[in-house]
Motif scaffolding. Structure first.
Motif, PDB file in Angstrom:
ATOM      1  N   ASN A 126       0.856  -1.179   0.000  1.00 57.17           N
ATOM      2  CA  ASN A 126       0.000   0.000   0.000  1.00 57.17           C
ATOM      3  C   ASN A 126       0.897   1.236   0.000  1.00 57.17           C
ATOM      4  O   ASN A 126       2.122   1.127  -0.019  1.00 57.17           O
ATOM      5  CB  ASN A 126      -0.957  -0.007   1.207  1.00 57.17           C
ATOM      6  N   VAL A 127       0.305   2.414   0.029  1.00 57.02           N
ATOM      7  CA  VAL A 127       1.079   3.648  -0.155  1.00 57.02           C
ATOM      8  C   VAL A 127       2.021   3.955   1.005  1.00 57.02           C
ATOM      9  O   VAL A 127       2.867   4.833   0.896  1.00 57.02           O
ATOM     10  CB  VAL A 127       0.144   4.850  -0.386  1.00 57.02           C
ATOM     11  N   THR A 128       1.877   3.257   2.135  1.00 57.25           N
ATOM     12  CA  THR A 128       2.752   3.538   3.277  1.00 57.25           C
ATOM     13  C   THR A 128       3.820   2.464   3.472  1.00 57.25           C
ATOM     14  O   THR A 128       4.576   2.517   4.430  1.00 57.25           O
ATOM     15  CB  THR A 128       1.928   3.660   4.577  1.00 57.25           C
ATOM     16  N   GLN A 129       3.892   1.482   2.572  1.00 59.31           N
ATOM     17  CA  GLN A 129       4.866   0.403   2.722  1.00 59.31           C
ATOM     18  C   GLN A 129       6.110   0.642   1.880  1.00 59.31           C
ATOM     19  O   GLN A 129       6.030   1.127   0.747  1.00 59.31           O
ATOM     20  CB  GLN A 129       4.241  -0.938   2.345  1.00 59.31           C
ATOM     21  N   CYS A 130       7.255   0.280   2.458  1.00 59.58           N
ATOM     22  CA  CYS A 130       8.538   0.430   1.774  1.00 59.58           C
ATOM     23  C   CYS A 130       9.369  -0.837   1.978  1.00 59.58           C
ATOM     24  O   CYS A 130       9.202  -1.551   2.971  1.00 59.58           O
ATOM     25  CB  CYS A 130       9.319   1.619   2.346  1.00 59.58           C
ATOM     26  N   TYR A 131      10.262  -1.103   1.036  1.00 65.75           N
ATOM     27  CA  TYR A 131      11.225  -2.186   1.239  1.00 65.75           C
ATOM     28  C   TYR A 131      12.112  -1.819   2.416  1.00 65.75           C
ATOM     29  O   TYR A 131      12.483  -0.659   2.617  1.00 65.75           O
ATOM     30  CB  TYR A 131      12.037  -2.420  -0.031  1.00 65.75           C
ATOM     31  N   PHE A 132      12.464  -2.848   3.225  1.00 66.32           N
ATOM     32  CA  PHE A 132      13.138  -2.588   4.507  1.00 66.32           C
ATOM     33  C   PHE A 132      14.242  -3.615   4.733  1.00 66.32           C
ATOM     34  O   PHE A 132      13.991  -4.723   5.205  1.00 66.32           O
ATOM     35  CB  PHE A 132      12.096  -2.650   5.630  1.00 66.32           C
ATOM     36  N   CYS A 133      15.446  -3.253   4.381  1.00 66.04           N
ATOM     37  CA  CYS A 133      16.615  -4.120   4.581  1.00 66.04           C
ATOM     38  C   CYS A 133      17.744  -3.266   5.121  1.00 66.04           C
ATOM     39  O   CYS A 133      18.384  -2.510   4.378  1.00 66.04           O
ATOM     40  CB  CYS A 133      17.029  -4.786   3.270  1.00 66.04           C
ATOM     41  N   SER A 144      23.468  -7.484  -0.890  1.00 68.86           N
ATOM     42  CA  SER A 144      24.524  -7.254  -1.878  1.00 68.86           C
ATOM     43  C   SER A 144      23.969  -7.016  -3.277  1.00 68.86           C
ATOM     44  O   SER A 144      24.695  -6.632  -4.177  1.00 68.86           O
ATOM     45  CB  SER A 144      25.494  -8.434  -1.913  1.00 68.86           C
ATOM     46  N   LYS A 145      22.656  -7.259  -3.468  1.00 73.45           N
ATOM     47  CA  LYS A 145      21.998  -6.894  -4.719  1.00 73.45           C
ATOM     48  C   LYS A 145      20.531  -6.591  -4.411  1.00 73.45           C
ATOM     49  O   LYS A 145      19.920  -7.233  -3.537  1.00 73.45           O
ATOM     50  CB  LYS A 145      22.129  -7.987  -5.771  1.00 73.45           C
ATOM     51  N   PRO A 146      19.943  -5.612  -5.108  1.00 72.26           N
ATOM     52  CA  PRO A 146      18.584  -5.166  -4.775  1.00 72.26           C
ATOM     53  C   PRO A 146      17.542  -6.271  -4.781  1.00 72.26           C
ATOM     54  O   PRO A 146      16.624  -6.261  -3.951  1.00 72.26           O
ATOM     55  CB  PRO A 146      18.292  -4.119  -5.860  1.00 72.26           C
ATOM     56  N   SER A 147      17.638  -7.229  -5.692  1.00 71.48           N
ATOM     57  CA  SER A 147      16.610  -8.276  -5.794  1.00 71.48           C
ATOM     58  C   SER A 147      16.557  -9.171  -4.556  1.00 71.48           C
ATOM     59  O   SER A 147      15.583  -9.898  -4.357  1.00 71.48           O
ATOM     60  CB  SER A 147      16.844  -9.131  -7.040  1.00 71.48           C
ATOM     61  N   ASP A 148      17.602  -9.117  -3.704  1.00 73.16           N
ATOM     62  CA  ASP A 148      17.605  -9.930  -2.486  1.00 73.16           C
ATOM     63  C   ASP A 148      16.736  -9.334  -1.387  1.00 73.16           C
ATOM     64  O   ASP A 148      16.419 -10.010  -0.407  1.00 73.16           O
ATOM     65  CB  ASP A 148      19.034 -10.093  -1.956  1.00 73.16           C
ATOM     66  N   CYS A 149      16.383  -8.061  -1.522  1.00 71.31           N
ATOM     67  CA  CYS A 149      15.560  -7.418  -0.489  1.00 71.31           C
ATOM     68  C   CYS A 149      14.095  -7.739  -0.731  1.00 71.31           C
ATOM     69  O   CYS A 149      13.503  -7.290  -1.717  1.00 71.31           O
ATOM     70  CB  CYS A 149      15.776  -5.899  -0.492  1.00 71.31           C
ATOM     71  N   ILE A 150      13.495  -8.521   0.169  1.00 67.48           N
ATOM     72  CA  ILE A 150      12.100  -8.931   0.008  1.00 67.48           C
ATOM     73  C   ILE A 150      11.245  -8.550   1.223  1.00 67.48           C
ATOM     74  O   ILE A 150      10.067  -8.878   1.286  1.00 67.48           O
ATOM     75  CB  ILE A 150      11.997 -10.448  -0.230  1.00 67.48           C
ATOM     76  N   THR A 151      11.846  -7.852   2.195  1.00 67.60           N
ATOM     77  CA  THR A 151      11.134  -7.463   3.413  1.00 67.60           C
ATOM     78  C   THR A 151      10.467  -6.099   3.223  1.00 67.60           C
ATOM     79  O   THR A 151      11.064  -5.175   2.673  1.00 67.60           O
ATOM     80  CB  THR A 151      12.103  -7.391   4.597  1.00 67.60           C
ATOM     81  N   LEU A 152       9.228  -5.978   3.700  1.00 64.28           N
ATOM     82  CA  LEU A 152       8.489  -4.714   3.639  1.00 64.28           C
ATOM     83  C   LEU A 152       8.168  -4.255   5.051  1.00 64.28           C
ATOM     84  O   LEU A 152       8.041  -5.067   5.972  1.00 64.28           O
ATOM     85  CB  LEU A 152       7.188  -4.885   2.853  1.00 64.28           C
ATOM     86  N   THR A 153       8.025  -2.946   5.223  1.00 63.30           N
ATOM     87  CA  THR A 153       7.605  -2.389   6.506  1.00 63.30           C
ATOM     88  C   THR A 153       6.602  -1.273   6.246  1.00 63.30           C
ATOM     89  O   THR A 153       6.555  -0.711   5.145  1.00 63.30           O
ATOM     90  CB  THR A 153       8.806  -1.831   7.298  1.00 63.30           C
ATOM     91  N   THR A 154       5.788  -0.945   7.225  1.00 64.62           N
ATOM     92  CA  THR A 154       4.859   0.173   7.131  1.00 64.62           C
ATOM     93  C   THR A 154       5.485   1.381   7.805  1.00 64.62           C
ATOM     94  O   THR A 154       5.806   1.346   8.995  1.00 64.62           O
ATOM     95  CB  THR A 154       3.509  -0.163   7.800  1.00 64.62           C
ATOM     96  N   GLN A 159       6.906   9.846   7.268  1.00 63.36           N
ATOM     97  CA  GLN A 159       8.048   9.233   6.607  1.00 63.36           C
ATOM     98  C   GLN A 159       7.707   8.838   5.166  1.00 63.36           C
ATOM     99  O   GLN A 159       6.542   8.679   4.815  1.00 63.36           O
ATOM    100  CB  GLN A 159       8.506   7.973   7.366  1.00 63.36           C
ATOM    101  N   VAL A 160       8.760   8.685   4.355  1.00 65.50           N
ATOM    102  CA  VAL A 160       8.637   8.139   2.999  1.00 65.50           C
ATOM    103  C   VAL A 160       9.713   7.081   2.826  1.00 65.50           C
ATOM    104  O   VAL A 160      10.549   6.864   3.710  1.00 65.50           O
ATOM    105  CB  VAL A 160       8.781   9.248   1.924  1.00 65.50           C
ATOM    106  N   CYS A 161       9.722   6.425   1.670  1.00 63.15           N
ATOM    107  CA  CYS A 161      10.688   5.360   1.409  1.00 63.15           C
ATOM    108  C   CYS A 161      12.083   5.940   1.143  1.00 63.15           C
ATOM    109  O   CYS A 161      12.222   7.049   0.612  1.00 63.15           O
ATOM    110  CB  CYS A 161      10.257   4.530   0.203  1.00 63.15           C
TER     111      CYS A 161
END
Length: 253
Positions: A126-133, A144-154, A159-161
């Motif tokens: 949703n509009v308040t979620q961002c990738y979180f690594c 070590s590479k962007p595709s490895d980040c699969i965690t999201l946080t609200t 705040q923004v991403c």
């Protein structure tokens, strides 16, 4: 036999013939998008030949000034094996109208890999979620590479991403993702855009020595996926086109 029935059978045999020509080991599934507003609008997949094609995603500013996404299979020659992010024009044959390409990226590392290219909004955020690594805060450390980040946080409402590339002499670049104060991000991105605008086409010493480290912010859900420099270039293009809200850092529909 009815005409419609013959047509359906003909199309089915055509598709079977096309897929049969691609060995299973060389088939690459790509998300198929046609003027999509977000990933949930891309409901089909294309079967591509990984020997000669890659998945691609284009972020397009249409003649009516709407931002849409187009994706599927594209020849490796056209992709050139890279992920270019730049403003360009595409002339349509019908009506001879021109469209602006804000971002064009390719990938072939995995099936459905273009689902995360050019900032297309994922269908599970949703509009308040961002990738979180981030090794200091997140369950998933910096990667070590962007595709490895699969965690999201609200993120909090103020705040923004945020994304950060960090260079380590003698070792690989690491990528951090998370949330950042909105006011600080507005100041950061104003300075980023002013620098990029000042350095567009310039060969000055200041412009030639841009830091290998990178910081960037954006205001849409899941928008901080990618290499920081790619996110920065993509949003600069939108800012130049007048398609980025300077206060919210969100793409203007």
């Amino acid at each position: 036999m009815h005409t419609c029935t013959r047509l359906v059978i003909g199309v089915a045999f055509f598709l079977i013939g096309v897929f049969a020509q691609i060995p299973l080991a060389d088939q690459l599934k790509c998300r198929l998008c046609n003027n999509a507003l977000e990933l949930r609008d891309c409901t089909k997949q294309a079967i591509c030949d990984n020997r000669t094609e890659e998945c691609y995603m284009d972020q397009v500013l249409t003649e009516t000034f709407n931002t849409v996404y187009r994706g599927g299979c594209q020849s490796r020659d056209r992709c050139k094996g890279g992920t270019p992010v730049l403003i360009g024009k595409r002339e349509e044959l019908i009506g001879k109208r021109e469209e602006l390409i804000g971002c064009s990226q390719c990938c072939s590392n995995d099936d459905d890999c273009n689902r995360r290219l050019c900032g297309i909004r994922p269908d599970y955020t949703n509009v308040t979620q961002c990738y979180f690594c981030d090794s200091s805060k997140s369950d998933q450390a910096s990667v070590s590479k962007p595709s490895d980040c699969i965690t999201l946080t609200t993120c909090d409402t103020d705040q923004v991403c945020y994304a950060h590339n960090e260079y380590h002499p003698g070792s690989a670049m690491t990528f951090k993702y998370g949330c950042q104060n909105k006011y600080m991000c507005k100041v950061l991105m104003r300075n980023v855009f002013e620098f990029m605008s000042r350095c567009a086409g310039s060969s000055s010493a200041e412009c030639q020595h841009d830091s290998v480290n990178c910081d960037v912010c954006c205001g849409d859900g899941g928008c901080n996926y990618d290499d920081c420099k790619q996110i920065k270039a993509r949003h600069y293009n939108l800012w130049v086109l007048g398609k980025l809200n300077n206060d919210t850092l969100q793409v203007i529909p």
